[in-house]
Design a protein around this motif. Structure first.
Motif, mmCIF file in Angstrom:
data_model
loop_
_atom_site.group_PDB
_atom_site.id
_atom_site.type_symbol
_atom_site.label_atom_id
_atom_site.label_comp_id
_atom_site.label_asym_id
_atom_site.label_seq_id
_atom_site.Cartn_x
_atom_site.Cartn_y
_atom_site.Cartn_z
ATOM 1 N N LEU A 191 16.762 51.054 -18.562
ATOM 2 C CA LEU A 191 17.567 51.165 -16.648
ATOM 3 C C LEU A 191 18.336 51.111 -17.901
ATOM 4 O O LEU A 191 19.630 52.481 -17.299
ATOM 5 N N SER B 110 18.328 45.958 -9.661
ATOM 6 C CA SER B 110 17.429 47.544 -9.521
ATOM 7 C C SER B 110 16.654 47.904 -8.165
ATOM 8 O O SER B 110 17.035 48.648 -7.714
ATOM 9 N N GLN C 88 22.114 44.039 -13.055
ATOM 10 C CA GLN C 88 21.202 44.880 -13.964
ATOM 11 C C GLN C 88 21.760 44.022 -15.587
ATOM 12 O O GLN C 88 20.603 43.899 -15.782
ATOM 13 N N PHE D 272 15.583 53.702 -10.234
ATOM 14 C CA PHE D 272 15.108 52.420 -10.355
ATOM 15 C C PHE D 272 14.047 51.670 -9.618
ATOM 16 O O PHE D 272 13.489 50.381 -9.616
#
Length: 485
Positions: free
Chosen positions: A32, A96, A115, A173
């Motif tokens: 991420l 996410s 996140q 995501f």
């Protein structure tokens, strides 16, 4: 017998399963962090925002992770690493989910901030490995999880292109959400809660000051290319960050229960390792930004390869592969000859990689440099966490490794933003960066990484004293070792 006892015994009998769960959670966080970098132009278009606006999709994640990491590490040391790890994974999953359904910049930035809770995963993972693994296996396990940060970072850039080519940005995501959810459920089921606790209360003033100077520093670094480095706003934030950092050190030094023990931070093995982390983080993130951008430059410039986003990601496949191979080797070297050796080796290899990039004229040289970056970062990252773990008491593992992770992140942010400024200052008539800009930045990275080699050489070599190792281990493992003897 308590309900947690059988789970703890089950977890201790399955260290590979614990390692797999921690690696999975770490991989989701690292993915991420880097997946969005190649996607920023797409997000700018689809979220109807500006270049400076979309940059906050990356910056918000970085800021939140930097603030949360040491605080969560301390909370884990105090209240239980598994408990805080599950909260961090839940936050990463929630953020996410929100990002996957976001259609506006405001919602996306909020999601990326949530996140950032995932930044706590790595220091908590190191503490869990130290608590739950047999002493002789700790170094290798920590090396593997450390390598995940670099592996996931490289893999994110590689995967972003195919995802954007065949799916929408929302899948950047959705996929990590699935991985994070599995990791969270597995953590609840298979990771035992440590009985080790650090005494004291949370030093809220220390936490507030730490958060404030990190935010001031990273906003200045992130916005420097846009505001200009000599602007009043940029210089003002740097001054504010310096003042708040000094106040933070003073407050922590005077506290009976500091969030970050300044005596620990002044240990030679700790501050030299953190210095190396700052400089190597500069190099790693610079490579992740510069190599894909360099090969995507149109062929009409006379030096670029005109690669697509997907093709540019392929240039980092050797980096990810080398990281995957060298991280466990670095762990074995840490056990065999000490953690300083792979750190020095990694620093040297990364420096050589940028020398090649600065003088490269053929594609195979780019691939060679990318391979050396991966090998160097794999060795170096594998050793850093081990050096910190070896240097501090068990109850300070979380906060100490958390600070090391933050220092790497700060180095990476500085490297990425300086790269953006240098390239912006050397443009062709077409608006593309001139080759001279890349060459200058590659040599800047060489200079920074030479300093990283010197910092690595300054790390004191740890005496391999079995009795000292037992003192650093948790009481349960010391007892097991005595029983085995």
């Amino acid at each position: 017998m308590s309900i947690s006892a059988p789970l703890q015994n089950a977890g201790k009998s399955r260290p590979r399963l614990i390692l797999a769960v921690l690696a999975l959670g770490g991989a989701a966080y690292a993915l991420l962090q880097s997946l969005v970098v190649p996607a920023l132009p797409v997000l700018q278009r689809d979220l109807h925002t500006s270049t400076s606006g979309v940059a906050w999709v990356f910056t918000a994640y970085l800021l939140a992770a930097s603030v949360v990491t040491p605080i969560a590490g301390r909370l884990g040391d105090m209240f239980g690493k598994k408990r805080v790890l599950v909260i961090a994974l839940a936050g990463l999953a929630a953020g996410s989910l929100l990002a996957a359904v976001a259609t506006s910049l405001t919602v996306m930035i909020a999601a990326r901030t949530i996140q950032g809770l995932g930044g706590a995963i790595f220091p908590l993972a190191f503490g869990i490995l130290r608590d739950e693994f047999p002493r002789e296996r700790v170094a290798g396990a920590i090396a593997l999880v450390s390598g995940i940060l670099g592996i996931g970072g490289g893999l994110g850039i590689v995967l972003a292109g195919p995802i954007l080519d065949h799916l929408s940005y929302h899948w950047l995501f959705w996929i990590p959400l699935a991985v994070t959810s599995v990791a969270a459920v597995a953590a609840i089921r298979f990771i035992p809660e440590s009985t080790s606790r650090a005494p004291g209360n949370i030093h809220w003033l220390g936490g507030a000051l730490l958060s404030a100077w990190l935010v001031a520093l990273l906003v200045a670094v992130s916005e420097g290319p846009t505001w200009h480095w000599g602007s009043t706003k940029t210089l003002g934030l740097f001054v504010i960050a310096a003042v708040l950092a000094a106040a933070w050190v003073r407050a922590e030094s005077r506290s009976r229960h500091p969030l970050v023990d300044m005596k620990m931070m002044r240990l030679p093995a700790v501050w030299t390792t953190n210095a190396a982390a700052l400089l190597l983080g500069f190099g790693m993130y610079s490579a992740f930004v510069l190599i894909p951008q360099f090969v995507q430059t149109p062929e009409s410039t006379g030096y670029g390869y005109g690669a697509s986003v997907s093709q540019a990601g392929l240039f980092l496949v050797p980096t990810t592969t080398a990281l995957l191979i060298t991280s466990p080797i670095g762990g074995r070297l840490s056990v065999a000859v000490g953690s300083k050796v792979p750190l020095v080796l990694g620093s040297i290899l990364t420096t050589i990689a940028f020398v090649i990039l600065a003088t490269a004229g053929a594609q195979w040289e780019i691939y060679l440099a990318a391979t050396l970056v991966g090998a160097g970062v794999g060795f170096a990252f594998a050793s850093m966490a081990n050096l910190i773990v070896e240097a501090v008491p068990a109850e300070q593992t979380g906060v100490a490794t958390g600070m090391n992770t933050i220092v790497r992140t700060i180095g990476g942010a500085i490297g990425a933003e300086i790269a953006a400024s240098v390239l912006a200052g050397h443009l062709l008539a077409s608006g593309e960066p001139a080759k001279q800009g890349y060459t200058i930045m590659f040599w800047i990275c060489v200079a920074v990484l030479v300093a990283g080699v010197l910092a690595s050489l300054a790390v004191p070599r740890r005496r391999r004293d079995p009795a000292h190792s037992l003192q650093l281990a948790e009481p349960g493992f010391a007892a097991e070792a005595r029983e085995a003897a």
